[in-house]
Design a protein around this motif. Sequence first.
Motif, PDB file in Angstrom:
ATOM      1  N   VAL A   8       0.846  -1.191   0.000  1.00 60.20           N
ATOM      2  CA  VAL A   8       0.000   0.000   0.000  1.00 60.20           C
ATOM      3  C   VAL A   8       0.883   1.243   0.000  1.00 60.20           C
ATOM      4  O   VAL A   8       1.722   1.411   0.900  1.00 60.20           O
ATOM      5  CB  VAL A   8      -0.931   0.015   1.230  1.00 60.20           C
ATOM      6  N   ILE A   9       0.662   2.119  -0.977  1.00 58.82           N
ATOM      7  CA  ILE A   9       1.459   3.339  -1.079  1.00 58.82           C
ATOM      8  C   ILE A   9       0.564   4.573  -1.036  1.00 58.82           C
ATOM      9  O   ILE A   9      -0.626   4.527  -1.348  1.00 58.82           O
ATOM     10  CB  ILE A   9       2.315   3.372  -2.360  1.00 58.82           C
ATOM     11  N   ALA A  10       1.165   5.687  -0.631  1.00 60.80           N
ATOM     12  CA  ALA A  10       0.576   7.013  -0.793  1.00 60.80           C
ATOM     13  C   ALA A  10       1.384   7.696  -1.882  1.00 60.80           C
ATOM     14  O   ALA A  10       2.565   7.979  -1.703  1.00 60.80           O
ATOM     15  CB  ALA A  10       0.643   7.794   0.513  1.00 60.80           C
ATOM     16  N   ARG A  11       0.735   7.925  -3.028  1.00 59.89           N
ATOM     17  CA  ARG A  11       1.462   8.444  -4.190  1.00 59.89           C
ATOM     18  C   ARG A  11       1.604   9.968  -4.169  1.00 59.89           C
ATOM     19  O   ARG A  11       2.564  10.536  -4.676  1.00 59.89           O
ATOM     20  CB  ARG A  11       0.770   8.007  -5.471  1.00 59.89           C
ATOM     21  N   ALA A  12       0.598  10.641  -3.575  1.00 61.57           N
ATOM     22  CA  ALA A  12       0.607  12.104  -3.559  1.00 61.57           C
ATOM     23  C   ALA A  12      -0.158  12.604  -2.342  1.00 61.57           C
ATOM     24  O   ALA A  12      -1.007  11.893  -1.789  1.00 61.57           O
ATOM     25  CB  ALA A  12      -0.014  12.656  -4.839  1.00 61.57           C
ATOM     26  N   ARG A  49       0.493  10.276   4.576  1.00 62.55           N
ATOM     27  CA  ARG A  49      -0.358  10.457   3.404  1.00 62.55           C
ATOM     28  C   ARG A  49      -0.743  11.917   3.202  1.00 62.55           C
ATOM     29  O   ARG A  49      -0.871  12.399   2.071  1.00 62.55           O
ATOM     30  CB  ARG A  49      -1.623   9.607   3.529  1.00 62.55           C
ATOM     31  N   GLU A  50      -0.909  12.634   4.315  1.00 63.80           N
ATOM     32  CA  GLU A  50      -1.324  14.035   4.237  1.00 63.80           C
ATOM     33  C   GLU A  50      -0.143  14.985   4.072  1.00 63.80           C
ATOM     34  O   GLU A  50      -0.319  16.209   4.087  1.00 63.80           O
ATOM     35  CB  GLU A  50      -2.119  14.409   5.497  1.00 63.80           C
ATOM     36  N   GLY A  51       1.066  14.454   3.949  1.00 68.36           N
ATOM     37  CA  GLY A  51       2.237  15.306   3.781  1.00 68.36           C
ATOM     38  C   GLY A  51       2.694  15.971   5.059  1.00 68.36           C
ATOM     39  O   GLY A  51       3.465  16.937   5.016  1.00 68.36           O
ATOM     40  N   ASP A  55       7.751  15.521   2.250  1.00 65.52           N
ATOM     41  CA  ASP A  55       7.134  15.422   0.925  1.00 65.52           C
ATOM     42  C   ASP A  55       7.857  14.416   0.031  1.00 65.52           C
ATOM     43  O   ASP A  55       7.830  14.528  -1.198  1.00 65.52           O
ATOM     44  CB  ASP A  55       7.100  16.799   0.258  1.00 65.52           C
ATOM     45  N   GLU A  56       8.457  13.389   0.642  1.00 66.66           N
ATOM     46  CA  GLU A  56       9.238  12.417  -0.125  1.00 66.66           C
ATOM     47  C   GLU A  56       8.347  11.304  -0.678  1.00 66.66           C
ATOM     48  O   GLU A  56       8.602  10.116  -0.491  1.00 66.66           O
ATOM     49  CB  GLU A  56      10.369  11.862   0.743  1.00 66.66           C
ATOM     50  N   PHE A  57       7.290  11.694  -1.385  1.00 63.79           N
ATOM     51  CA  PHE A  57       6.398  10.732  -2.023  1.00 63.79           C
ATOM     52  C   PHE A  57       7.116  10.031  -3.178  1.00 63.79           C
ATOM     53  O   PHE A  57       8.038  10.603  -3.769  1.00 63.79           O
ATOM     54  CB  PHE A  57       5.155  11.464  -2.553  1.00 63.79           C
ATOM     55  N   GLU A 124      11.734   4.805  -6.591  1.00 63.90           N
ATOM     56  CA  GLU A 124      12.080   4.448  -5.218  1.00 63.90           C
ATOM     57  C   GLU A 124      10.988   4.877  -4.254  1.00 63.90           C
ATOM     58  O   GLU A 124      10.381   5.947  -4.408  1.00 63.90           O
ATOM     59  CB  GLU A 124      13.415   5.093  -4.824  1.00 63.90           C
ATOM     60  N   LEU A 125      10.746   4.041  -3.241  1.00 62.00           N
ATOM     61  CA  LEU A 125       9.735   4.309  -2.231  1.00 62.00           C
ATOM     62  C   LEU A 125      10.374   4.776  -0.933  1.00 62.00           C
ATOM     63  O   LEU A 125      11.469   4.326  -0.572  1.00 62.00           O
ATOM     64  CB  LEU A 125       8.915   3.045  -1.963  1.00 62.00           C
ATOM     65  N   SER A 126       9.671   5.657  -0.229  1.00 60.33           N
ATOM     66  CA  SER A 126      10.097   6.089   1.106  1.00 60.33           C
ATOM     67  C   SER A 126       9.283   5.294   2.123  1.00 60.33           C
ATOM     68  O   SER A 126       8.071   5.516   2.253  1.00 60.33           O
ATOM     69  CB  SER A 126       9.844   7.582   1.295  1.00 60.33           C
TER      70      SER A 126
END
Length: 361
Positions: A8-12, A49-51, A55-57, A124-126
Amino acid sequence: MSQTVKGVIARAKGAPVELVDIVVPDPGPGEAVVKVEACGVCHTDLHYREGGINDEFPFLLGHEAAGTVEAVGEGVTDVEPGDFVILNWRAVCGQCRACAKGKPWYCFNTANATQKMTLTDGTELSPALGIGAFVEKTLVAAGQCTKVDREAEAAAVGLLGCGVMAGFGAAVNTGGVGRGDSVAVIGCGGVGNAAIAGASIAGATRVIAVDVDDRKLAHAKDFGATHTINSKTQDAVEEIRALTDGFGADVVIEAVGRPETYEQAFYARDLAGTVVLVGVPTPDMKIELPLIEVFGRGGALKSSWYGDCLPSRDFPMLVDLYRQGRFDLDAFVTEKIGIGDVEAAFDKMHGGDVLRSVVVL
């Protein structure tokens, strides 16, 4: 060879989370791949998810996890394939100035995996808190794996990886709650209730729960609160003083992270008492207190980082308490959900309907 798994990712910022394919590399030196069995949905994941963290999405969310070590890299000796572990975000280095002073629970140079997990296109994912555990398998630094009793329920003990340890440790490690103490806890979510449980186990005779939600106050009693205060209809400071012979509590734990509740905590403690901030504020929040009050009341104003825990010391101990029936970790698990249900769990979190939703893989 690398593996491709679901995660599960948060893209933005603010965008709904997505269930996507994640590429997990083989562990390199000092690393481990862990097959995740369960992972709690923590408010920190929502902050990502909310930043609210950075902001390393895109972020790979999830961090309150337990699972089984599948593989380890070169030089790893503390864990081996087949070990049941809780993941932590304080893999102490043993060499920084905090560790050198004999205070590894403050380690200023904790380790994460060197390699990156990626999307299938190479992005790359954070990983959240250096873990990233809403995923079938995750890559972490081996020091982020704490071996515990295999017979423990993964959905329950995985919560020690963040919120429950933060609350319990805020009371026991940071606040130093002891026998006969009076304790007030402001904010009775998962962290606050863990602080209540910790204070009760440590021997506090008066444990006062404060919240604006009667549902949460009812839960607080289950974790050991002897008194409850709804601060929406009552003056929390006056009521805490009334319950402590007019003096205030020996230790007040603020588990909300807001200026107004911190001010309540400050004035609700006894002279020479202790305030512990474990609720996480946002960067824009400020507080103003009369300096003469800070001086005149004495005592200590403390912040609790991860409950000032040392995972290698605290996780096995708390799992033992759980296995003995003295620390009800199961009570924190409101529901078990699938990996595709994280967005719905965030909605329930917003509504105050759960202590913890736990993803079971």
